[in-house]
Motif scaffolding. Structure first.
Motif, PDB file in Angstrom:
ATOM      1  N   GLN A  84       0.833  -1.199   0.000  1.00  0.00           N
ATOM      2  CA  GLN A  84       0.000   0.000   0.000  1.00  0.00           C
ATOM      3  C   GLN A  84       0.868   1.250   0.000  1.00  0.00           C
ATOM      4  OE1 GLN A  84      -2.357   0.458   3.545  1.00  0.00           O
ATOM      5  NE2 GLN A  84      -3.331   2.341   2.856  1.00  0.00           N
ATOM      6  N   VAL A  85       0.583   2.180  -0.899  1.00  0.00           N
ATOM      7  CA  VAL A  85       1.270   3.466  -0.937  1.00  0.00           C
ATOM      8  C   VAL A  85       0.527   4.436  -0.019  1.00  0.00           C
ATOM      9  CG1 VAL A  85       2.003   5.392  -2.388  1.00  0.00           C
ATOM     10  CG2 VAL A  85       2.053   3.055  -3.300  1.00  0.00           C
ATOM     11  N   ILE A  86       1.267   5.153   0.814  1.00  0.00           N
ATOM     12  CA  ILE A  86       0.633   6.107   1.726  1.00  0.00           C
ATOM     13  C   ILE A  86       1.259   7.485   1.550  1.00  0.00           C
ATOM     14  CG2 ILE A  86      -0.018   4.365   3.428  1.00  0.00           C
ATOM     15  CD1 ILE A  86       2.388   5.167   5.092  1.00  0.00           C
ATOM     16  N   GLU A  87       0.470   8.503   1.779  1.00  0.00           N
ATOM     17  CA  GLU A  87       0.961   9.874   1.749  1.00  0.00           C
ATOM     18  C   GLU A  87       1.864  10.121   2.954  1.00  0.00           C
ATOM     19  OE1 GLU A  87       0.446  12.037  -0.680  1.00  0.00           O
ATOM     20  OE2 GLU A  87      -0.718  10.528  -1.766  1.00  0.00           O
ATOM     21  N   PRO A  88       2.795  11.043   2.853  1.00  0.00           N
ATOM     22  CA  PRO A  88       3.673  11.316   4.002  1.00  0.00           C
ATOM     23  C   PRO A  88       2.900  11.622   5.285  1.00  0.00           C
ATOM     24  CG  PRO A  88       4.555  12.357   2.046  1.00  0.00           C
ATOM     25  CD  PRO A  88       3.209  11.805   1.660  1.00  0.00           C
ATOM     26  N   LYS A  89       1.809  12.382   5.181  1.00  0.00           N
ATOM     27  CA  LYS A  89       1.026  12.678   6.386  1.00  0.00           C
ATOM     28  C   LYS A  89       0.362  11.431   6.943  1.00  0.00           C
ATOM     29  CE  LYS A  89      -3.222  13.969   3.899  1.00  0.00           C
ATOM     30  NZ  LYS A  89      -4.210  15.052   3.679  1.00  0.00           N
ATOM     31  N   GLY A  90       0.214  10.385   6.093  1.00  0.00           N
ATOM     32  CA  GLY A  90      -0.370   9.127   6.531  1.00  0.00           C
ATOM     33  C   GLY A  90       0.522   8.339   7.468  1.00  0.00           C
ATOM     34  N   LEU A  91       1.791   8.754   7.619  1.00  0.00           N
ATOM     35  CA  LEU A  91       2.649   8.103   8.600  1.00  0.00           C
ATOM     36  C   LEU A  91       2.110   8.279  10.014  1.00  0.00           C
ATOM     37  CD1 LEU A  91       6.162   9.172   7.235  1.00  0.00           C
ATOM     38  CD2 LEU A  91       5.124   6.894   7.091  1.00  0.00           C
ATOM     39  N   ALA A  92       1.316   9.331  10.221  1.00  0.00           N
ATOM     40  CA  ALA A  92       0.738   9.596  11.543  1.00  0.00           C
ATOM     41  C   ALA A  92      -0.549   8.813  11.791  1.00  0.00           C
ATOM     42  CB  ALA A  92       0.469  11.087  11.711  1.00  0.00           C
ATOM     43  N   ASP A  93      -1.082   8.140  10.765  1.00  0.00           N
ATOM     44  CA  ASP A  93      -2.326   7.383  10.923  1.00  0.00           C
ATOM     45  C   ASP A  93      -2.118   6.170  11.816  1.00  0.00           C
ATOM     46  OD1 ASP A  93      -3.526   9.195   9.266  1.00  0.00           O
ATOM     47  OD2 ASP A  93      -3.532   7.883   7.498  1.00  0.00           O
ATOM     48  N   ARG A  94      -3.101   5.878  12.646  1.00  0.00           N
ATOM     49  CA  ARG A  94      -3.026   4.725  13.550  1.00  0.00           C
ATOM     50  C   ARG A  94      -3.314   3.459  12.745  1.00  0.00           C
ATOM     51  NH1 ARG A  94      -1.901   9.608  15.722  1.00  0.00           N
ATOM     52  NH2 ARG A  94      -2.042   9.603  17.992  1.00  0.00           N
ATOM     53  N   ARG A  95      -2.318   2.596  12.633  1.00  0.00           N
ATOM     54  CA  ARG A  95      -2.443   1.395  11.807  1.00  0.00           C
ATOM     55  C   ARG A  95      -2.263   0.132  12.646  1.00  0.00           C
ATOM     56  NH1 ARG A  95      -2.236   2.998   6.445  1.00  0.00           N
ATOM     57  NH2 ARG A  95      -1.503   5.157   6.184  1.00  0.00           N
ATOM     58  N   GLY A  96      -2.580  -0.986  12.023  1.00  0.00           N
ATOM     59  CA  GLY A  96      -2.486  -2.269  12.711  1.00  0.00           C
ATOM     60  C   GLY A  96      -3.764  -2.573  13.459  1.00  0.00           C
TER      61      GLY A  96
END
Length: 228
Positions: free
Chosen positions: A106-118
């Motif tokens: 999955q490609v994510i935007e740089p701001k998406g690094l802050a998204d809560r994942r898992g």
């Protein structure tokens, strides 16, 4: 005469095959090369800093971020184990390796690094990108500067650079392995030049693992600092 020559060739071929088998066995038993020792990042104020969690910051390095979930899988136990230990486990994929193919991630935007994942609890994620050193950061000329990559992941992280995770057992790690909610500050190189490329793989871990917390994995900070 021909029979003797033929037998001689057979013997030579057999000896060559035996030698090859011995060499393969020896190489299989040889210990793996130790990982490189980590370099201590500076504590000084950087000459220039780029925030990789912004579109502009990642674009400056040509960075395209990708992510995928990692899983614990059962594998064959090691030889020489004590009786009763019939199961063991590994982490898949081994995405810290050099030239790992993440093209289907999955490609994510740089701001998406802050998204809560898992999924919370005991969960694991990989993040990967390639950083290309720009000629300038604002008015700062990067040629010959020291470059430090920071990955601050909630809760834990392990950082791989170009297929290596620099570390030294028995000593506090200044970089690639840290504790609970601690930033990983990794020296990319003592001196860099425009166009230098660094393959980054960050393994994010939810923790503490013996608690299986009800939170998720995300970046608090991701940046590159330059020092003179």
């Amino acid at each position: 005469m021909r029979k003797k020559t033929f037998r001689y060739l057979i013997v030579c071929a057999a000896l060559a095959a035996a030698s090859a088998i011995i060499l393969l066995a020896a190489s299989a038993q040889a210990p793996a090369s130790p990982p490189p020792a980590p370099l201590m990042p500076p504590s000084l104020v950087p000459s220039a800093t780029v925030n990789l969690m912004t579109a502009e910051g990642s674009a400056a390095f040509g960075a395209a971020w990708r992510t995928a979930e990692a899983r614990v899988v059962e594998v064959e136990p090691m030889a020489g184990r004590m009786p009763g230990y019939d199961k063991t486990f590994d982490m898949q994929p081994h995405a810290g390796e050099a030239n790992f193919d993440d093209s289907k991630w999955q490609v994510i935007e740089p701001k998406g690094l802050a998204d809560r994942r898992g999924g919370g609890k005991s969960s694991f994620l990989w993040y990967r990108t390639t950083l290309t050193i720009p000629a300038k950061v604002g008015d700062f000329d990067t040629t010959g500067a020291k470059a430090v990559f920071t990955a601050y992941v909630d809760d834990y992280a392990e950082v791989w650079i170009n297929g290596q995770m620099p570390r030294r057992s028995g000593y506090p790690s200044p970089a690639t392995i840290q504790g609970l909610n601690m930033p990983n500050r990794v020296v990319l190189a003592e001196t860099v030049n425009p166009g230098d490329k660094f393959q980054i793989a960050v393994f994010g871990i939810n923790g503490p693992m013996s608690v299986a917390p009800s939170n998720f994995i995300f970046f608090r900070d991701a940046k590159v600092e330059f020092y003179r």
